[in-house]
Write a protein that holds these residues in place. Structure first.
Motif, short mmCIF file in Angstrom:
data_model
loop_
_atom_site.label_atom_id
_atom_site.label_comp_id
_atom_site.label_asym_id
_atom_site.label_seq_id
_atom_site.Cartn_x
_atom_site.Cartn_y
_atom_site.Cartn_z
N GLY A 142 64.78 78.69 97.22
CA GLY A 142 66.21 78.89 97.01
C GLY A 142 66.56 80.32 96.66
N GLY A 143 65.56 81.18 96.64
CA GLY A 143 65.83 82.58 96.33
C GLY A 143 66.33 83.34 97.53
N GLY A 184 71.07 82.14 88.78
CA GLY A 184 69.95 83.03 88.55
C GLY A 184 70.23 84.15 87.59
N GLY A 185 71.36 84.07 86.87
CA GLY A 185 71.67 85.17 85.95
C GLY A 185 70.87 85.12 84.66
N LYS A 186 70.34 83.95 84.36
CA LYS A 186 69.59 83.80 83.11
C LYS A 186 68.10 84.00 83.37
N LYS A 187 67.45 84.68 82.46
CA LYS A 187 66.00 84.86 82.56
C LYS A 187 65.33 83.49 82.42
N PRO A 188 64.47 83.09 83.38
CA PRO A 188 63.93 81.72 83.37
C PRO A 188 63.10 81.40 82.13
N TYR A 189 62.35 82.34 81.63
CA TYR A 189 61.59 82.13 80.39
C TYR A 189 61.30 83.49 79.78
N ARG A 193 66.44 83.44 91.43
CA ARG A 193 66.94 83.76 92.77
C ARG A 193 66.14 84.88 93.41
N ALA A 194 65.02 85.26 92.78
CA ALA A 194 64.12 86.24 93.38
C ALA A 194 63.47 85.64 94.64
N PRO A 195 63.05 86.46 95.59
CA PRO A 195 62.55 85.94 96.88
C PRO A 195 61.36 85.01 96.76
N GLN A 196 60.54 85.13 95.72
CA GLN A 196 59.34 84.30 95.65
C GLN A 196 59.63 82.86 95.22
N PHE A 197 60.86 82.57 94.80
CA PHE A 197 61.22 81.23 94.39
C PHE A 197 61.94 80.48 95.52
#
Length: 242
Positions: A94-95, A69-74, A88-92
């Protein structure tokens, strides 16, 4: 349980023997078995005891403890979607977990006098309802016998859950009753409010009752009593050191 307004007179109970008879009577002291039952105090002590038994090792990972989760997804703009900084934010899926449990201690401080008062109240309630019994012993001779112990318990109580209080070091009784499903064994110095409340009847051996009434040794001269094996190992260690 019912509360009384004043301490009652000592209760006299028969002392049952493993042979099926009686060995006289014994008095249950009023200061231990005839005091007022303080239900709120008992509740507080039991809650504290159950809380102290919790391990408190429950744990969840927040977003900073999950790998990846270190990379910005988009990119930030131009996609039409909400900006996101990590998968890895809570709304995803596996977060991380938000405000999840973390390891902690549930121990509640309970003064010794409160514990002792709650135990006396619970025992007094059992005694007033005829649910405190005394036996001379659970074995005939020097050989443990589960059959003899079970027959004696059947004469004393037919209820489902029985708390048997033994004197520390009473191996005959412990070996005779350790595999009986409806029996919970406790040394006299470990008797507590919760085990009294969850048991239908409380059965003391004569030696255990005397030890409980006498209380723990106090003062600077109080020393622990070692078992024979502990004494032998200590003597051997001292001999090798010389």
């Amino acid at each position: 349980m019912t509360a009384t307004t004043e301490a009652a007179a000592p209760i006299t109970v028969d002392v049952r023997t493993a042979g099926g008879g009686t060995a006289g009577t014994v008095e249950l002291p009023a200061e231990h078995f005839g005091v007022q039952t303080n239900i709120p105090l008992i509740h507080q002590v039991v809650v504290a005891q159950l809380a102290a038994a919790r391990q408190g090792t429950h744990d969840t990972k927040n977003r900073g403890e999950i790998s990846g989760g270190g990379k910005k997804p988009y990119k930030q703009k131009g996609t039409g979607r909400a900006r996101q900084g990590s998968l890895r934010a809570p709304q995803f899926t596996g977060g991380g977990t938000v405000h999840g449990p973390t390891p902690r201690s549930y121990v509640q401080r309970t003064p010794k006098k409160m514990k002792a008062a709650a135990l006396r109240g619970a025992l007094s309630d059992r005694a007033r309802h005829g649910r405190v019994h005394v036996v001379d012993g659970f074995a005939v001779g020097e050989v443990p016998s589960t059959r003899t112990a079970v027959n004696l318990l059947a004469e004393v109580s037919q209820r489902r859950h029985v708390l048997v209080v033994l004197a520390r070091g009473d191996e005959l009784a412990r070996k005779s009753l350790r595999n009986v499903e409806r029996v919970h064994l406790l040394p006299a110095d470990q008797l507590n409010t919760y085990d009294v409340l969850v048991s239908d009847d409380v059965v003391f051996t004569r030696a255990a009752l005397e030890a409980f009434v006498a209380g723990p040794a106090k003062g600077r001269g109080a020393t622990a009593v070692a078992t024979e094996s502990e004494a032998a190992s200590l003597a051997a260690a001292e001999g090798s050191a010389q």
